[in-house]
Design an enzyme around this catalytic site. Structure first.
Site, PDB file in Angstrom:
ATOM      1  N   GLU A   1      -6.473  -7.347  -1.290  1.00 30.21           N
ATOM      2  CA  GLU A   1      -7.093  -7.262   0.035  1.00 30.21           C
ATOM      3  C   GLU A   1      -8.536  -6.800  -0.089  1.00 30.21           C
ATOM      4  OE1 GLU A   1      -5.265  -4.877   3.050  1.00 30.21           O
ATOM      5  OE2 GLU A   1      -3.223  -5.413   2.441  1.00 30.21           O
TER       6      GLU A   1
ATOM      7  N   GLU B   1       0.830  -1.205   0.000  1.00 25.35           N
ATOM      8  CA  GLU B   1       0.000   0.000   0.000  1.00 25.35           C
ATOM      9  C   GLU B   1       0.873   1.268   0.000  1.00 25.35           C
ATOM     10  OE1 GLU B   1      -4.170  -1.569   1.988  1.00 25.35           O
ATOM     11  OE2 GLU B   1      -2.789  -0.424   3.246  1.00 25.35           O
TER      12      GLU B   1
END
Length: 658
Positions: free
Chosen positions: A318, A161
């Site tokens: 995710e 991320e």
């Protein structure tokens, strides 16, 4: 920037028939060794085929500067491999260990007020720190050397991320790198001064070293400086991605490289359309955001991710099985939502469906975040639902690798317009770029119309209709492309579009600037609305946020709706100008999803766009298409009769194929 949608992409390095991959982040370092074998057994029971490993393991892998401990990771990888579970191996650089920040506090980010961002959370590193980069690449080299040829490792997962918490760093390292970036962009100080309009407020620079990031100032910082710092910050993170990727490709060229984007909600700081060509396949993290358009936002984000990937398969790295931990109130998913959320991503091109995380943590900041294996264990409704989804995905092997079928309508999405349209010192600070785009998407779903959400630099010239909400930043080349498109297709744009060029400088001569002649209208002044103020239109809709004082300048313009009330009463509110075989339309106010549902049919009819759904399904069902497969996704909490195709369960998904 134009996106190359034809670039061939590599997928996971593994043998066997194509399949939809299924799994999660796996954090075995949080658990004693005796749990690991149980995890693999339970993963097999759930249908797991892949896990992302070692994401936050730097402190375990390298406990001291000169010491590496790979024993535990060797053991976990061998257990997974023996169990038939592939590994997406992270480079573990997302969060530096305590020894590194203690020894080198100069890697810590600095906020715009000059405050250091201290360790204790995650992502406490400067994207432009040469010290951090050296240590990170040293770790990447060690991992790639040890595991690059291991048959279990099917992909590399760079960092994690990128930019979620450290995208904007105002440190001295960032200032130095920003100046270098600016010199590459503008070459000369005269070029920069012209682009930034620095004669305003006596900001003219006479030396590159005078330039700093837009740190806290007495009043509004230079708007083009703000825009360039956003561009630079996205590029700085991309540069880190490239540095890790290049080393991985050097040491393990057979293993594809990815990193997880965050195409969701208001996560606007990274220009993912610009990053997509730097990875072998696109990956994304997405979490449902509460609100009346929660399900539509998921579809919108999955759709945009699929088009960032150029229509090729992508990896859902995710999402959540149920509740998250970081919202003010974290509500569990309702029955059917776990399957519907996952399959909606698949409908829009995902060939891998993964969650955060495999086993729900018992300690740490995310211990209340749901997982595939919850605190309650395998004897739980959630785990049974997870296993059922694994079985369902296991039956979809024929879908893997198939392309999304383009729609007739495209919604253009532009990160730079998102950044600039929400700058300070504008006609209103209430404008929300992504919400406007989402409202158009929801309205199309309400009418049963499929639409693709396409980056502005992507391939959209062949769509029957192109909608460009709040396309604020329009360089000359884009204006020419839109004009050429409108000669054969049907363009729709909105308020605050076409206003500035790539330097955030006004197109002079009246608004909407770069699109004024194409639309056949001219606006001298904007008419933003106060909170609670509305403007009624004669088509029965109500505008909020914004109005425009439109003068029609071309007799080819047809007025589709006028204002009934407010300062613009009797003036045009929605217009369309015929252009060759196409048209260019303008919507001058925020109608919201309900108002757009009313106003859109006239625009769609003019473009010859119709729904592919039966009338009784429109609005209740979303249709998505991949290859020969048709996904019917229930937007409601009620069962829907599909006739010969059976019943669509509440919040359910039916996949039809020949």
């Amino acid at each position: 920037m134009t996106i190359d949608d034809t670039t061939p992409r590599r997928w996971l390095r593994r043998a066997g028939a194509p399949r939809i991959e299924y799994g999660a982040d796996y954090n075995p370092e949080q658990w004693p060794r005796e749990v690991w074998a149980e995890d693999v057994r339970a993963m097999q029971a759930a249908g797991v085929t892949i896990v992302s490993l070692a994401i936050f393991s730097w402190a375990r892998i390298q406990p001291r500067p000169e010491v590496y401990d790979f024993g535990w990771l060797d053991e976990v990888i061998e257990l997974l491999h023996a169990g038939g579970i592939a590994v997406d191996l992270a480079t573990a650089t997302a969060s530096p260990p305590p020894w590194l920040t203690a020894r080198h506090p100069e890697i810590l980010p600095v906020d715009k007020h000059g405050n250091t961002i201290w360790p204790g959370g995650r992502q406490h590193w400067r994207p432009t720190s040469p010290v951090f980069r050296a240590h990170a690449l040293r770790l990447v080299r060690a991992l790639a050397t040890r595991y690059g040829k291991h048959p279990a490792v099917v992909a590399w997962h760079v960092n994690n991320e990128l930019g979620c918490h450290n995208v904007y760093d105002y440190s001295d390292d960032a200032a130095t790198a920003f100046r270098t970036w600016l010199r590459d962009r503008y070459v000369t100080l005269d070029g920069l001064n012209e682009a930034w309009g620095t004669d305003f407020w006596s900001q003219r620079y006479s030396d590159w070293d005078q330039i700093i990031p837009p740190r806290q100032a007495a009043t509004h910082p230079n708007p083009t400086q703000q825009l360039d710092f956003k561009r630079f910050s996205s590029d700085a993170l991309k540069d880190h991605l490239i540095a890790e990727r290049d080393l991985l490709r050097e040491l393990s060229p057979d293993v594809p490289v990815t990193t997880n984007f965050m195409v969701m909600g208001e996560m606007k700081t990274m220009n993912y359309a610009d990053w997509a060509s730097e990875v072998d396949f696109v990956s994304n993290d997405h979490y449902v955001l509460p609100g009346p358009q929660a399900r539509d936002e998921l579809s919108f984000s999955a759709n945009l991710t699929g088009n960032i990937a150029g229509g090729q398969p992508w990896f859902l790295m995710e999402h959540s099985t149920s509740a998250v931990n970081w919202q003010p109130i974290n509500v569990a998913k309702k029955p059917g939502e776990l399957h519907r959320d996952a399959l909606t991503h698949v409908a829009h091109g995902a060939d891998a469906v993964c969650f955060f995380q495999w086993r729900q943590s018992k300690a740490g900041a995310e211990k209340y975040h749901s997982a595939m294996l919850p605190h309650a264990g395998e004897d739980s409704d959630l785990f049974r639902d997870v296993a059922a989804l694994g079985g369902r995905l296991g039956d979809l092997g024929a879908l893997a690798g198939s392309a999304r079928v383009p729609a007739d309508v495209a919604i253009l999405f532009d990160w730079e317009s998102w950044w600039v349209a929400e700058h300070d010192s504008h006609p209103t600070d209430r404008l929300r770029y992504r919400q406007e785009a989402l409202d158009w998407y929801t309205a199309l779903l309400n009418l049963g119309i499929r639409a693709d959400v396409v980056p502005v630099g992507g391939a959209w010239d062949t769509y029957r209709m192109v909608i460009a909400p709040v396309l604020h930043v329009v360089p000359g080349a884009l204006a020419e492309r839109l004009t050429a498109y409108a000669g054969h297709g049907h363009l729709v744009t909105t308020y605050f579009s076409g206003i500035v060029d790539e330097n955030d400088q006004i197109w002079l001569g009246g608004h909407p600037g770069a699109l004024r002649d194409l639309l056949g209208i001219r606006i001298e002044e904007f008419g933003p609305l106060l909170d609670g103020e509305v403007a009624e239109l004669d088509d029965g809709t109500t505008g909020t946020l914004w109005t425009d004082r439109i003068d029609v300048t071309d007799p080819a313009v047809r007025v589709l709706a006028r204002y009934k009330t407010g300062e613009q009463a009797e003036r045009a509110a929605i217009t369309r100008r015929a252009v060759g075989a196409g048209s260019a339309a303008y919507v001058s106010t925020r109608l919201g999803r309900d108002g757009l549902t009313v106003a859109l049919p006239a625009l769609l009819d003019g473009a010859g766009v119709t729904s592919e759904l039966a009338p009784e399904l429109r609005g209740r069902v979303e249709l998505a298409r991949r290859g020969e497969h048709r996904f019917l996704i229930n937007r409601t909490a009620e069962p829907i009769d599909l006739g010969a195709d059976g019943t669509l369960e509440p919040r359910g998904v039916v996949i039809l194929h020949p």
